[in-house]
Design a protein around this motif. Structure first.
Motif, PDB file in Angstrom:
ATOM      1  N   ARG A 130       0.828  -1.215   0.000  1.00 16.16           N
ATOM      2  CA  ARG A 130       0.000   0.000   0.000  1.00 16.16           C
ATOM      3  C   ARG A 130       0.859   1.260   0.000  1.00 16.16           C
ATOM      4  NH1 ARG A 130      -3.587  -3.179   4.100  1.00 16.16           N
ATOM      5  NH2 ARG A 130      -5.163  -4.056   2.699  1.00 16.16           N
ATOM      6  N   HIS A 131       1.998   1.193   0.669  1.00 17.10           N
ATOM      7  CA  HIS A 131       2.923   2.332   0.643  1.00 17.10           C
ATOM      8  C   HIS A 131       3.442   2.551  -0.775  1.00 17.10           C
ATOM      9  CE1 HIS A 131       5.984   5.144   1.968  1.00 17.10           C
ATOM     10  NE2 HIS A 131       6.892   4.435   1.312  1.00 17.10           N
ATOM     11  N   TRP A 132       3.790   1.463  -1.469  1.00 18.53           N
ATOM     12  CA  TRP A 132       4.264   1.570  -2.858  1.00 18.53           C
ATOM     13  C   TRP A 132       3.155   2.093  -3.763  1.00 18.53           C
ATOM     14  CZ3 TRP A 132       2.384  -0.886  -7.223  1.00 18.53           C
ATOM     15  CH2 TRP A 132       3.170  -0.780  -8.377  1.00 18.53           C
ATOM     16  N   ARG A 133       1.946   1.572  -3.595  1.00 22.01           N
ATOM     17  CA  ARG A 133       0.830   1.987  -4.446  1.00 22.01           C
ATOM     18  C   ARG A 133       0.484   3.458  -4.232  1.00 22.01           C
ATOM     19  NH1 ARG A 133      -4.826  -0.746  -3.342  1.00 22.01           N
ATOM     20  NH2 ARG A 133      -4.663   0.761  -1.647  1.00 22.01           N
ATOM     21  N   GLY A 134       0.661   3.936  -2.999  1.00 21.03           N
ATOM     22  CA  GLY A 134       0.343   5.329  -2.706  1.00 21.03           C
ATOM     23  C   GLY A 134       1.232   6.318  -3.430  1.00 21.03           C
ATOM     24  N   LYS A 135       2.372   5.845  -3.932  1.00 25.15           N
ATOM     25  CA  LYS A 135       3.293   6.737  -4.644  1.00 25.15           C
ATOM     26  C   LYS A 135       3.071   6.717  -6.150  1.00 25.15           C
ATOM     27  CE  LYS A 135       6.997   4.840  -2.877  1.00 25.15           C
ATOM     28  NZ  LYS A 135       8.421   4.585  -2.563  1.00 25.15           N
ATOM     29  N   LEU A 136       2.094   5.917  -6.615  1.00 23.37           N
ATOM     30  CA  LEU A 136       1.839   5.852  -8.052  1.00 23.37           C
ATOM     31  C   LEU A 136       1.241   7.157  -8.542  1.00 23.37           C
ATOM     32  CD1 LEU A 136       0.315   2.287  -8.591  1.00 23.37           C
ATOM     33  CD2 LEU A 136       2.612   3.064  -9.141  1.00 23.37           C
ATOM     34  N   ASP A 137       1.599   7.533  -9.746  1.00 23.43           N
ATOM     35  CA  ASP A 137       1.043   8.723 -10.385  1.00 23.43           C
ATOM     36  C   ASP A 137      -0.118   8.271 -11.260  1.00 23.43           C
ATOM     37  OD1 ASP A 137       0.572  11.197 -11.423  1.00 23.43           O
ATOM     38  OD2 ASP A 137       2.243  11.161 -12.838  1.00 23.43           O
TER      39      ASP A 137
END
Length: 255
Positions: A130-137
């Motif tokens: 979820r931390h990785w996904r939150g940085k998606l543009d």
């Protein structure tokens, strides 16, 4: 205050309704008169424990508790230990590709643990993803078929000098853009009045040499008398012009 554990009979009923009756989590919650969050938690525990209904039905209370609520012995690990990093892009693609099949993070975590027994536990696996996904543009992509839509709007144009008064007059830049190709027609006018609006449409279609199936104007008063998200009211003259060229008019939804 911590949530109380459900009675064993109710836990078994949750599992039975899911695995034998194939009810949804919402239906199970309504049938057992418990929250949907509680249902989700127990089903997640059953999935992690690889528990099916045949086993659960045969288990006694102690056996079922041991499977659903295993005692975790915390061991302090050296800081130098590096756990295998989940393939976040793979997880993201799988969740999108198999969304209609109800693929979950739990199933992908089980797949990850099968490949990496020394990998992250479920909660940390989810937190990292979820931390990785939150940085998606995130970008909203729209696909248009050739000849289907032309988007119409005004923008601020260049300023022109009135030779008689020396005053700078800001022009209005009319834009007509095909959705599929971005083929663009632009012209400057002195206002956004109805005659200018209709005239710019006529000249743009003459320039293109054809008309689109659908005109998508912004909610300008010249074309849309009453902006509405569901039932916009079109200007009668604009409607007549669209009918003349064989177009439909679908105004952009107001923000």
């Amino acid at each position: 205050m911590a949530n109380r554990r459900l009675p064993m009979r109710k836990i078994k009923e949750v599992l039975r309704l899911r695995f034998e009756c194939r009810l949804s989590e919402r239906e199970i919650a309504r049938s057992c008169q418990i929250s949907r969050t509680t249902v989700t938690d127990y089903l997640r525990r059953a999935t992690i424990a690889r528990l099916n209904w045949a086993e659960a039905a045969a288990f006694g209370e102690v056996q079922l508790v041991e499977r659903l609520f295993p005692v975790i012995h915390l061991v302090k690990e050296p800081s130098s230990i590096q756990r295998p990093v989940p393939d976040y892009e793979y997880i993201y693609d799988q969740l999108r590709a198999y969304r209609k099949f109800n693929l979950t993070l739990t199933q992908l975590w089980l797949e990850y643990k099968e490949k990496h027994p020394d990998g992250y536990q479920y909660s940390q696996f989810c937190d990292l993803y979820r931390h990785w996904r939150g940085k998606l543009d995130y970008v909203m992509r729209q696909e248009h078929r050739a000849g289907e839509k032309a988007f119409i709007d005004y923008s601020d144009g260049l300023s022109i000098l009135d030779p008689s008064t020396g005053e700078l007059i800001l022009t209005q830049l009319f834009l007509a853009v095909w959705g599929a190709s971005n083929y663009t027609y632009a012209e400057a006018s002195l206002s956004q009045t109805l005659p200018e609006w209709i005239g710019s449409h006529r000249r743009s279609l003459e320039y293109f040499g054809c008309a689109p199936r659908v005109l998508v104007p912004d909610n300008l008063k010249s074309g849309v008398s009453k902006a509405c998200k569901y039932e916009p009211e079109l200007n009668p003259t604009y409607t007549d012009m669209a009918e003349h060229y064989g177009c439909a008019v679908l105004p952009a939804r107001p923000r």
